[in-house]
Scaffold this active site. Structure first.
Site, PDB file in Angstrom:
ATOM      1  N   ALA A 256     -52.554 -12.613 -39.296  1.00 57.00           N
ATOM      2  CA  ALA A 256     -51.964 -11.140 -39.155  1.00 57.00           C
ATOM      3  C   ALA A 256     -52.297 -10.297 -38.076  1.00 57.00           C
ATOM      4  CB  ALA A 256     -51.899 -10.566 -40.662  1.00 57.00           C
ATOM      5  N   ALA A 257     -52.790 -11.008 -37.273  1.00 62.21           N
ATOM      6  CA  ALA A 257     -53.626  -9.872 -36.096  1.00 62.21           C
ATOM      7  C   ALA A 257     -52.736  -9.115 -35.246  1.00 62.21           C
ATOM      8  CB  ALA A 257     -54.547 -10.865 -35.280  1.00 62.21           C
ATOM      9  N   GLY A 258     -51.619  -9.785 -35.008  1.00 61.75           N
ATOM     10  CA  GLY A 258     -50.519  -9.185 -33.974  1.00 61.75           C
ATOM     11  C   GLY A 258     -49.897  -7.930 -34.860  1.00 61.75           C
ATOM     12  N   ASP A 259     -49.651  -8.418 -36.315  1.00 60.57           N
ATOM     13  CA  ASP A 259     -48.898  -7.543 -37.135  1.00 60.57           C
ATOM     14  C   ASP A 259     -49.740  -6.376 -37.519  1.00 60.57           C
ATOM     15  OD1 ASP A 259     -46.780  -9.154 -37.352  1.00 60.57           O
ATOM     16  OD2 ASP A 259     -47.737 -10.072 -38.804  1.00 60.57           O
TER      17      ASP A 259
END
Length: 311
Positions: A256-259
């Site tokens: 979920a890093a991009g989110d």
């Protein structure tokens, strides 16, 4: 100051997360290290990121679709616990809630994801009232591409025409019609997504070149291309550009890093007017938030709270 409002229009999935020492080869069976379930979908992840990284000046709403199964019922409770307005999430009769099978290779922290869209794609074929998803009170509206592209483009245009700040995170990446770019204020994508969308299949352009290509296509405010461990590149319509370095952390799970990054940036965008918005400061905030996520296992569960950031 009156509260500012962010709305995320996108997907809600239930995640099935398997962690393995390595990815099995074709026809091979491995014993996994662990298995968990959780809430996810890029839309819902970004809504939770906004809610956790915001202060009392920012209000958060989620807009999308779930099924009439137990997963859908559980989702309303989960969003409420995060302080997210779920009044515009539709519960569709006869539909299943979207799911994602996520395999995390623990030796590298990299993930592989297989999605069954289910309720996320349960829209009429032709434009109808159910396509209209932009809340009137929203100041910033965030989109991804995990609901039908035609529905996204319809609402991009509606949000832009309503004077809202439109953020698009085009994942999973698709080639957009050129007319769509004039409806986007901020475009956030990773390096592979930017190359695909620009038609740079031979890798002939640098990230800096790609950012300028999208500004020429009509993006109104900023283009941000994330580069994983190499940080990010940004360019704005006002002429500023540069690179932001990644935080040096131990990568456990990148799910979920991009989110988290998108949510962190959106919160900073919502909190400031155009005249006092500092794009570099916002990018540094979003980068720090994302670095906390990759140090933890899970998707939504890994997104940090504002008080956990060392600012």
């Amino acid at each position: 100051m009156a509260p500012r409002h962010i709305a995320v229009i996108g997907s809600l999935n239930v995640d099935f997360i398997t962690r393995t020492p390595r990815i099995p080869e074709g026809g091979e069976t491995l014993t996994a290290n662990s298995f968990d379930t959780g809430f996810g979908g890029k839309g819902a992840n970004q809504a939770v990121a906004c809610a956790r990284l915001a202060d009392a000046d920012v209000k958060m709403a989620m807009v999308g679709c779930v099924g009439d199964d137990s997963f859908g019922a559980d989702y309303f409770e989960a969003l409420e616990k995060e302080g997210i307005d779920a009044s515009k999430v539709r519960k569709l009769s006869g539909q299943k809630t979207g799911i994602a099978n996520i395999i995390v290779e623990e030796s590298t922290g990299e993930n592989r994801i297989l999605v069954a869209t289910n309720a996320n794609h349960a829209f009429s074929k032709a434009p109808s009232a159910e396509w209209d998803m932009v809340p009137e009170e929203a100041d910033v509206v965030i989109f991804q591409l995990e609901i039908p592209l035609a529905v996204v483009l319809h609402n991009l245009h509606k949000a832009s025409q309503s004077g809202k700040h439109v953020i698009l995170n085009p994942a999973p990446a698709l080639v957009l019609p050129d007319a769509a770019y004039k409806d986007i204020d901020t475009l956030v994508m990773n390096e592979s997504e930017s190359a695909l969308m620009a038609g740079d299949d031979k890798g002939e352009h640098s990230p800096e070149d790609l950012a300028q290509i999208f500004l020429r296509k009509g993006v109104k405010d900023a283009v941000i291309i994330t580069l994983g461990g190499d940080g990010l590149v940004y360019a704005t319509s006002s002429g500023s550009s540069g690179r932001i370095s990644a935080q040096k952390v131990k990568v456990i799970d990148t799910t979920a890093a991009g989110d988290t990054f998108v949510g962190g940036y959106a919160v900073q965008r919502a909190k400031h007017t155009s005249s006092d918005f500092d794009v570099k400061q916002a990018l540094e905030f979003a980068t720090l938030a994302a670095s906390k996520t990759v140090e933890r296992k899970g998707a939504m569960a890994a997104i940090p709270l504002l008080k956990e950031l060392d600012m």
